[in-house]
Design a protein around this motif. Sequence first.
Motif, PDB file in Angstrom:
ATOM      1  N   LEU A  97      -5.731  14.089  67.883  1.00 25.37           N
ATOM      2  CA  LEU A  97      -6.137  13.551  66.585  1.00 25.37           C
ATOM      3  C   LEU A  97      -4.904  13.303  65.738  1.00 25.37           C
ATOM      4  O   LEU A  97      -4.029  14.178  65.615  1.00 25.37           O
ATOM      5  CB  LEU A  97      -7.074  14.523  65.856  1.00 25.37           C
ATOM      6  N   ASN A  98      -4.802  12.124  65.172  1.00 19.86           N
ATOM      7  CA  ASN A  98      -3.699  11.810  64.272  1.00 19.86           C
ATOM      8  C   ASN A  98      -4.113  10.643  63.400  1.00 19.86           C
ATOM      9  O   ASN A  98      -5.153  10.004  63.620  1.00 19.86           O
ATOM     10  CB  ASN A  98      -2.424  11.480  65.060  1.00 19.86           C
ATOM     11  N   GLY A  99      -3.291  10.350  62.420  1.00 23.53           N
ATOM     12  CA  GLY A  99      -3.579   9.223  61.530  1.00 23.53           C
ATOM     13  C   GLY A  99      -2.655   9.222  60.343  1.00 23.53           C
ATOM     14  O   GLY A  99      -1.640   9.933  60.309  1.00 23.53           O
ATOM     15  N   ASN A 100      -2.990   8.412  59.350  1.00 25.93           N
ATOM     16  CA  ASN A 100      -2.187   8.359  58.134  1.00 25.93           C
ATOM     17  C   ASN A 100      -3.011   7.803  56.989  1.00 25.93           C
ATOM     18  O   ASN A 100      -4.037   7.137  57.201  1.00 25.93           O
ATOM     19  CB  ASN A 100      -0.916   7.534  58.343  1.00 25.93           C
ATOM     20  N   LEU A 151      -6.641   4.006  55.206  1.00 28.09           N
ATOM     21  CA  LEU A 151      -6.802   5.207  56.015  1.00 28.09           C
ATOM     22  C   LEU A 151      -6.886   4.786  57.477  1.00 28.09           C
ATOM     23  O   LEU A 151      -7.648   3.882  57.834  1.00 28.09           O
ATOM     24  CB  LEU A 151      -8.074   5.963  55.616  1.00 28.09           C
ATOM     25  N   THR A 152      -6.116   5.455  58.334  1.00 25.24           N
ATOM     26  CA  THR A 152      -6.128   5.195  59.772  1.00 25.24           C
ATOM     27  C   THR A 152      -6.379   6.508  60.505  1.00 25.24           C
ATOM     28  O   THR A 152      -5.756   7.533  60.194  1.00 25.24           O
ATOM     29  CB  THR A 152      -4.785   4.598  60.236  1.00 25.24           C
ATOM     30  N   LEU A 184     -10.226   6.616  70.695  1.00 26.35           N
ATOM     31  CA  LEU A 184     -10.898   6.040  69.531  1.00 26.35           C
ATOM     32  C   LEU A 184      -9.863   5.733  68.453  1.00 26.35           C
ATOM     33  O   LEU A 184      -8.909   6.499  68.257  1.00 26.35           O
ATOM     34  CB  LEU A 184     -11.949   7.021  68.979  1.00 26.35           C
ATOM     35  N   PHE A 185     -10.044   4.648  67.781  1.00 29.12           N
ATOM     36  CA  PHE A 185      -9.138   4.282  66.693  1.00 29.12           C
ATOM     37  C   PHE A 185      -9.916   3.489  65.655  1.00 29.12           C
ATOM     38  O   PHE A 185     -10.853   2.748  65.970  1.00 29.12           O
ATOM     39  CB  PHE A 185      -7.957   3.456  67.214  1.00 29.12           C
ATOM     40  N   GLY A 186      -9.507   3.655  64.410  1.00 32.81           N
ATOM     41  CA  GLY A 186     -10.173   2.938  63.329  1.00 32.81           C
ATOM     42  C   GLY A 186      -9.340   2.978  62.069  1.00 32.81           C
ATOM     43  O   GLY A 186      -8.529   3.893  61.876  1.00 32.81           O
ATOM     44  N   ASN A 187      -9.521   1.983  61.234  1.00 33.06           N
ATOM     45  CA  ASN A 187      -8.826   1.999  59.949  1.00 33.06           C
ATOM     46  C   ASN A 187      -9.610   1.191  58.914  1.00 33.06           C
ATOM     47  O   ASN A 187     -10.388   0.283  59.256  1.00 33.06           O
ATOM     48  CB  ASN A 187      -7.395   1.468  60.079  1.00 33.06           C
ATOM     49  N   TYR A 188      -9.412   1.561  57.682  1.00 30.93           N
ATOM     50  CA  TYR A 188     -10.010   0.859  56.546  1.00 30.93           C
ATOM     51  C   TYR A 188      -8.918   0.623  55.516  1.00 30.93           C
ATOM     52  O   TYR A 188      -8.107   1.521  55.226  1.00 30.93           O
ATOM     53  CB  TYR A 188     -11.132   1.677  55.908  1.00 30.93           C
ATOM     54  N   THR A 189      -8.861  -0.587  54.969  1.00 30.98           N
ATOM     55  CA  THR A 189      -7.883  -0.897  53.932  1.00 30.98           C
ATOM     56  C   THR A 189      -8.558  -1.644  52.793  1.00 30.98           C
ATOM     57  O   THR A 189      -9.436  -2.485  53.008  1.00 30.98           O
ATOM     58  CB  THR A 189      -6.721  -1.763  54.466  1.00 30.98           C
ATOM     59  N   THR A 210       5.337   1.906  48.032  1.00 33.48           N
ATOM     60  CA  THR A 210       4.317   2.279  49.010  1.00 33.48           C
ATOM     61  C   THR A 210       4.588   3.674  49.538  1.00 33.48           C
ATOM     62  O   THR A 210       5.726   3.993  49.925  1.00 33.48           O
ATOM     63  CB  THR A 210       4.294   1.286  50.185  1.00 33.48           C
ATOM     64  N   PHE A 211       3.536   4.502  49.573  1.00 34.97           N
ATOM     65  CA  PHE A 211       3.638   5.877  50.068  1.00 34.97           C
ATOM     66  C   PHE A 211       2.705   6.033  51.265  1.00 34.97           C
ATOM     67  O   PHE A 211       1.530   5.663  51.201  1.00 34.97           O
ATOM     68  CB  PHE A 211       3.252   6.868  48.968  1.00 34.97           C
ATOM     69  N   THR A 212       3.224   6.595  52.352  1.00 35.30           N
ATOM     70  CA  THR A 212       2.437   6.833  53.560  1.00 35.30           C
ATOM     71  C   THR A 212       2.603   8.284  53.988  1.00 35.30           C
ATOM     72  O   THR A 212       3.733   8.794  54.070  1.00 35.30           O
ATOM     73  CB  THR A 212       2.882   5.910  54.705  1.00 35.30           C
ATOM     74  N   TYR A 213       1.478   8.946  54.268  1.00 32.37           N
ATOM     75  CA  TYR A 213       1.493  10.329  54.755  1.00 32.37           C
ATOM     76  C   TYR A 213       0.862  10.354  56.144  1.00 32.37           C
ATOM     77  O   TYR A 213      -0.268   9.891  56.342  1.00 32.37           O
ATOM     78  CB  TYR A 213       0.721  11.254  53.817  1.00 32.37           C
ATOM     79  N   ASN A 214       1.606  10.891  57.117  1.00 30.78           N
ATOM     80  CA  ASN A 214       1.138  10.978  58.499  1.00 30.78           C
ATOM     81  C   ASN A 214       0.661  12.397  58.786  1.00 30.78           C
ATOM     82  O   ASN A 214       1.338  13.373  58.431  1.00 30.78           O
ATOM     83  CB  ASN A 214       2.271  10.626  59.473  1.00 30.78           C
ATOM     84  N   PHE A 215      -0.485  12.508  59.417  1.00 31.40           N
ATOM     85  CA  PHE A 215      -0.979  13.813  59.830  1.00 31.40           C
ATOM     86  C   PHE A 215      -1.267  13.787  61.326  1.00 31.40           C
ATOM     87  O   PHE A 215      -1.436  12.727  61.931  1.00 31.40           O
ATOM     88  CB  PHE A 215      -2.228  14.213  59.045  1.00 31.40           C
TER      89      PHE A 215
END
Length: 820
Positions: free
Chosen positions: A238-241, A258-259, A269-274, A790-795
Motif C-alpha cells: 500500500l502506498n500513495g500520496n 489523492l493517489t 490496484l491503483f486510483g487517483n482523484y484530482t 505545490t506540496f506533495t506528501y508520500n505515504f
Amino acid sequence: MKLLWIVLLLAVSSHLLAQTTNAVTGLVQDQQGKPLELATILLLKAVDSSLVKGAVSDAQGRYHFEAVAPGSYRVAVSSIGYQKAYSAIFAIETNATESHTLPPLIAKDESQQLAHVTVKGQKPFIEQQLDKTVLNVENSLVASGGSALEILEKAPGVVVDAQAERISLKGRENVLVMLDGKPTYLSPTEVLDLLRNTPSNNVETIELISNPSLRYDAAGTAGIINIRLKRNKSPQPLNGNVTAGLGYGRFPKYNAGLTLNARPGRWSLFGNYTLDQRDYWLVANIDRRLDQAVPPTLIRQDSYRPAQNQSHNVRFGADYTLGKRSTVGVLLNGLYGRGKSQGGTETKIYAANQLTASEPTTNDNHRTTDRLAANLTFRHQFDSTRRGGEGQELLVDMDYSDASFIPNDQFMTRYFDAQGREAELRYFQQLNSTAKSIIRAAKADYIYPFDKRTTFEVGWKSSFVSLSNDLRVNTGRAGSEQAIPWRVDSSRSNQFAYQENIHAAYLTGRRMWGPWTLQLGVRAEMTQTEAYSVTANTRVERSYLNVFPSIFLTRTLGEKHKFQYSFSQRIDRPIYNALNPFIRVINPYAYQQGNPYLKPQYTDAFQVGYSYKEETTISFGYNRTRDVIADINVQDDATGVTQITYANLAQLTNMSLNLSAPFRFNRWWSSRQAASIFHNRYQAEIGGTAFELGQLSTTLSSTHSFVLPYGLTAEAVASYNSPYVFSQNRIRAFGQLSIGLQKNLWKKRAVLRFNWSDLLQTQRFWGTLRFQNMDFRYATYGETRIARLTFTYNFGNRELKTNNSNRRTVSDDEQRRMGQ
C-alpha cells in the motif's frame, strides 16, 4: 510500388526464418530483485575488456547476445542511478551449440556526495532519443501545479495556439494527440479542453514521436504526442500520496489530489482523484483592412475574455495475474469539467481614417465536458523455449468511450454612430449546442520471436465512431429594457450525424545481424464514413482502402555510435467538426463553417538520424503532404465578414534538421540544448488564384538542472520560436522562460515545489494574413505568467522505482477527431 514492398517483406522474412544462432543470455535486477529495464549491457573480452557487442535489457530485465565466437568473456551492466556491475568471467567453447545462461546481475543504487547533499540519478526534464523526445514530467520542477496543456507549451518544437486551436510539431500541424497510447478522438477545441482539464501532477511523461511504428494508427502526418499518465509503480502492498497546490497570475488557481496504490495478493490496484480550479484570461486583437471598399475601411477588434474552469478527474485501474504468464486488467477514466467565461469584443470601424461606428459585443459562455472511458486488456506470454526464443506474447485491448460537450453562448451586440449614440436595436444571439460521441474499439497484437535475432509482429484493430451534434440558434432584436423576441434562425441551426468505421491490419518483421537491425512492415486500413446533415438532408458517404509501407534500418558502431534511416507513409482524415457544415459564430465579423467534401491528406516521411552515446542526436527529415487540409479565409468586402472554412491544398513540403546535446558544466550544473531548423512551403490554388507561401524557421530550447546546498534542486527551461508560416498565415517570433525550485522534507516523505512559468510574459502570438482581398493583423495571448507552490506528501513506500507499467488503450487515434 506498395505491392513491391509486400513482396520484399515476405522474401526477406522467409530468408530470415531459415537462420538460427547461439547466444549468451541473462537477467539484470536491482537490489530488491526487480527487473531493470533499458539497462545498457556490454559483452567484453576478458583479456583486455574490449567491447564485442552491446544490448539493452527488456521489460523483464532480460538480455541476449547472438553468434558469440569461442573465447573468454565477461558482461557489464550500467544504468542511470545504479553502479556499474560485472559478471564473472566465462568461456564459450569451440563448436558450442547451446545458449550460455549467466546468473542474474545485481545493479546497486548509486549515490554521490556533494556539499553534504545526497543526490540520486534522475532523468532530465527533456530526454532526447533517436526516434523520439521524452518529457519526464514526473520529475520536473517547472511542470508541477499546472496543466498538461501548459507542459506541452514548454516542449521543444511544439507550438500551442489556444486561441486558434492549433498544436504543431516542428512546424507541421495535424498532430495526433494520444493519452496512454490511445487516440483521444476529439476535435482540436476538445483536445485543448481535455489537456487544460488534466492536471500536470497526473502526468508521468510526454512523448514526441515524429515517425511512429506501424503498431500505431497511420493517422498523424505530423507525428504523435503521447501523454502517459501515472500508474502504480511500487512493489509495496500500500502506498500513495496527497498533493495540494496554489497558483496566481492575474487570477488565483488551486488544485488537490489523492493517489492510492495497493497490491493485495495477485491484484494490483491503483486510483487517483484530482480537483483543479483555475481562473485565467485571454486576449485577441485583430485589424481587418478592406482596401477594396469605397472608401477604404479598417475594422479593429479588441477582445478580452476572463474565464473560470473547474475539473474533476477520476482514474481507477486493476490488474489481476492469472498465472505466471497471463494478466487481465481494467482501466476507467472519468472527467467532469465545467467552464464559463464572460467577456467582450470592442469593434470600431474606420472609413478613410475616420471613426464611423463602434459595435461592442458581450459574450456569456458556459461549457460542460463529461467523459467516461473504459478499457479491458489481456496479456499472455507464451513459453517459447522450444525454439530458444523469448518474448512471444499476445496483447488484446477493448475500449469504450462516451463523451459529451455542451457549449452554450449568448451574444449581445450594440451599435453606436461616430458621436457615440446608439443607432440600432441591440442584436441578441443564442447558440445552444450538444455534441456527443460513442467510441468502440478493439485490437490484438501478437509478437513472435522466431529466434533471438528475428521477430515478427502481426496486429489487427477495428474502431467504430458515432458522433451527433445538435446546434440551435435563436436571434432577436430589442431596445434597452425590452423583452427579446427570440426567433429560431433556421439558416444556422443544424443537426449533424457522423459514422466512421476503420478496420486495420499490420505485419512487421525485424531482423538483427551484427551491428545491423532491419524492420520492414506494411499496414492496411479500410475506412467507411458517412456524414449526414439532418437539417439540409444531405449525405456524403466514402469508402477507401489504403496500404502504408514502412522501413527502419539501424546500424550500431561500437558502444557509442548509432545510425538510423526510416521511411513511412501516413494519413490524416478530416477532424469531425471540419466536415460539419454548420456555422459557428466567432465574433460579429467572423464565423467558421465545415466542409463535408473534405478528403484525407497523405504524407511521405523520410528521416536519417545519428546518435552519440544515445545522448547527442542529429537527424534530418523530409516530409511531403498531398491534399493538405487547411483552414481558409474568405472575405466579403461588402460586409467585412470573414468566413473560415476548410479545404484541401495541393501540397506542403517540410524539411527539418534537428539537433540535441547534453552538457555537464560541473558536478552541480547540467543542461540539454536542442534546436530544430525547418522549412515549410505551401502550394495551392485558392479561388482561382495561385498561392505559395514558405519560410525558414527555427525552434530552440534550453533546459538546466542545478543541485544546490541545503537539499535544494532547481530547474530552468527556456524556448524560442522564430517566425514561421501555416496555411495563409505568417507568425512572428515568440518564446518563454520558466524556473522551478524544490526542497525535500521529512526524509523525502514530502516535497515542496515552487515554479514560475513564462517569467517575462513573452509567449504571445502575433500574425499577419495577406492574400487576395484580405489584409489581417492579429495578436493572441493569455495568462501564462503564473507562480505556483505545490506540496506533495508520500505515504507507504518511499522508493518508487519504475517498472514501466503504463498501459495503452486502443481507441486513442479516434478520440482526437470528435467534432462539436
